[in-house]
Design an enzyme around this catalytic site. Structure first.
Site, PDB file in Angstrom:
ATOM      1  N   GLU A 122     -47.594  60.642 100.245  1.00  0.00           N
ATOM      2  CA  GLU A 122     -48.710  59.712 100.141  1.00  0.00           C
ATOM      3  C   GLU A 122     -48.558  58.549 101.118  1.00  0.00           C
ATOM      4  O   GLU A 122     -49.556  58.031 101.633  1.00  0.00           O
ATOM      5  CB  GLU A 122     -48.811  59.183  98.706  1.00  0.00           C
ATOM      6  CG  GLU A 122     -49.308  60.198  97.693  1.00  0.00           C
ATOM      7  CD  GLU A 122     -48.253  61.222  97.284  1.00  0.00           C
ATOM      8  OE1 GLU A 122     -48.616  62.279  96.745  1.00  0.00           O
ATOM      9  OE2 GLU A 122     -47.055  60.945  97.518  1.00  0.00           O
ATOM     10  N   HIS A 172     -51.038  61.892  85.152  1.00  0.00           N
ATOM     11  CA  HIS A 172     -52.158  62.471  85.898  1.00  0.00           C
ATOM     12  C   HIS A 172     -53.504  62.145  85.232  1.00  0.00           C
ATOM     13  O   HIS A 172     -54.459  62.904  85.379  1.00  0.00           O
ATOM     14  CB  HIS A 172     -52.014  63.992  85.996  1.00  0.00           C
ATOM     15  CG  HIS A 172     -50.816  64.458  86.749  1.00  0.00           C
ATOM     16  ND1 HIS A 172     -49.552  64.411  86.212  1.00  0.00           N
ATOM     17  CD2 HIS A 172     -50.684  64.971  87.997  1.00  0.00           C
ATOM     18  CE1 HIS A 172     -48.682  64.891  87.108  1.00  0.00           C
ATOM     19  NE2 HIS A 172     -49.352  65.237  88.195  1.00  0.00           N
TER      20      HIS A 172
END
Length: 323
Positions: free
Chosen positions: A59, A127
């Site tokens: 990321e 998540h």
């Protein structure tokens, strides 16, 4: 009018802007190979070869590379896979992406869109989070969270065309939701920072965004059966947020209810509540109501996950107590 899904609407937005501007491209994990983990980039790799780029699982690289590309003159769209992973590249976001244009005295711009799928959809604690309030606190970043396919398309197009960085939160549950979207070329452009009064009413104002609008609409429908007319406002943009529209509504209805899926403590609803208390307290006939998730991680078990979610009946109960 035709009906398409939220996901298809974002695909159209990408395709139209990429066809119009060769500097627009997208990068992230599994975008070219898989079409995105939720299929939101499906078909685009074939339509625009070499402009939908798969990256390593990093990321930091995705955001850092996007910032560099934007500074070099491109208009990158970077994908976070899950909004929860946004903690990894935080330095690149709030120290680089958000600050560069200011620190260079406007000599450089960062036209970058960070797409971040969020919300609770059976993904458990790592998540399922809604973290939009983190970024509404950072100067230099625009934050959007559309609630329907039409806005999904027009807000994404506006974000890509913006010369400032934009965080585009897209709720995972909404991807498969269908809604009316005009034919290509017949839509009304969206201006970042504008809310929409989705439903007129005179008794109470309900403010929300993203998937929280399902609760707002559901509550308004239930209240209407009992003779209570709710005015429903979809913020769409959280930073900068359209406080004028909210304040004008509160001055008319004299009651305010705010709902979002994110944790209530420190959520964006607190900013709305504080602003109304500061600037329109004398118009209120009842305390402001805020609804959000309890202060706990999102459970994995479906029965427990359901317990942390707000439902329209929660809003109805609270609003009826305001009269």
């Amino acid at each position: 009018m035709r009906k398409i899904t939220f996901s298809q609407a974002t695909q159209e937005a990408m395709a139209e802007t990429m066809a119009k501007d060769p500097t627009v491209f997208a990068m992230g994990e599994d975008l070219a190979r898989q079409g995105g983990i939720f299929g939101q980039f499906k078909g685009l790799p074939q339509q625009f070869p070499g402009r939908i780029i798969d990256t390593p699982i990093s990321e930091t690289f995705i955001i850092g590379g996007g910032v560099g590309a934007a500074l070099a003159g491109a208009r990158p769209v970077v994908d976070m896979h899950f909004a929860d992973f946004i903690g990894v590249p935080m330095d690149e976001i709030f120290n680089q992406m958000a600050k560069v244009r200011y620190m260079f005295g406007g000599q450089a711009k960062v036209p970058l869109v960070l797409r971040a799928p969020d919300g609770s959809a059976g993904g458990a604690a790592q998540h399922s989070q809604c973290v939009e309030s983190w970024f509404a606190h950072i100067p230099g970043i625009k934050v959007v969270a559309p609630s329907n396919p039409y806005d999904a398309k027009m807000v994404l197009k506006a974000a890509i065309e913006c010369d400032d960085p934009v965080l585009y939160f897209e709720n995972k549950i909404l991807y498969k939701e269908k809604g009316e979207v005009p034919e290509i070329g017949e839509e009304e452009p969206y201006t970042l920072g504008k809310a929409r009064v989705e439903r007129e009413g005179k008794d109470v104002t309900i403010v929300s965004y993203s998937i929280g609008m399902k609760n707002a609409r559901g509550a308004a429908d239930l209240l209407a059966k009992e003779g209570i007319e709710a005015e429903v406002i979809d913020l769409i943009t959280l930073s900068p947020w359209d406080k004028e529209t909210v304040l004008n509504s509160v001055k008319k209805t004299h009651r305010l209810c705010i709902v979002h899926e994110a944790v209530k403590q420190g959520g964006f609803g607190a900013e709305i509540s504080a602003t109304v208390a500061e600037e329109a307290m004398e118009y209120l006939d009842a305390p402001i109501l805020r609804y959000g998730a309890p202060f706990c991680p999102i459970p994995f078990a479906p029965t427990l996950e359901k317990m942390v979610k707000v439902v329209p009946e929660d809003l109805v109960k609270g609003i009826k107590g305001m009269f």
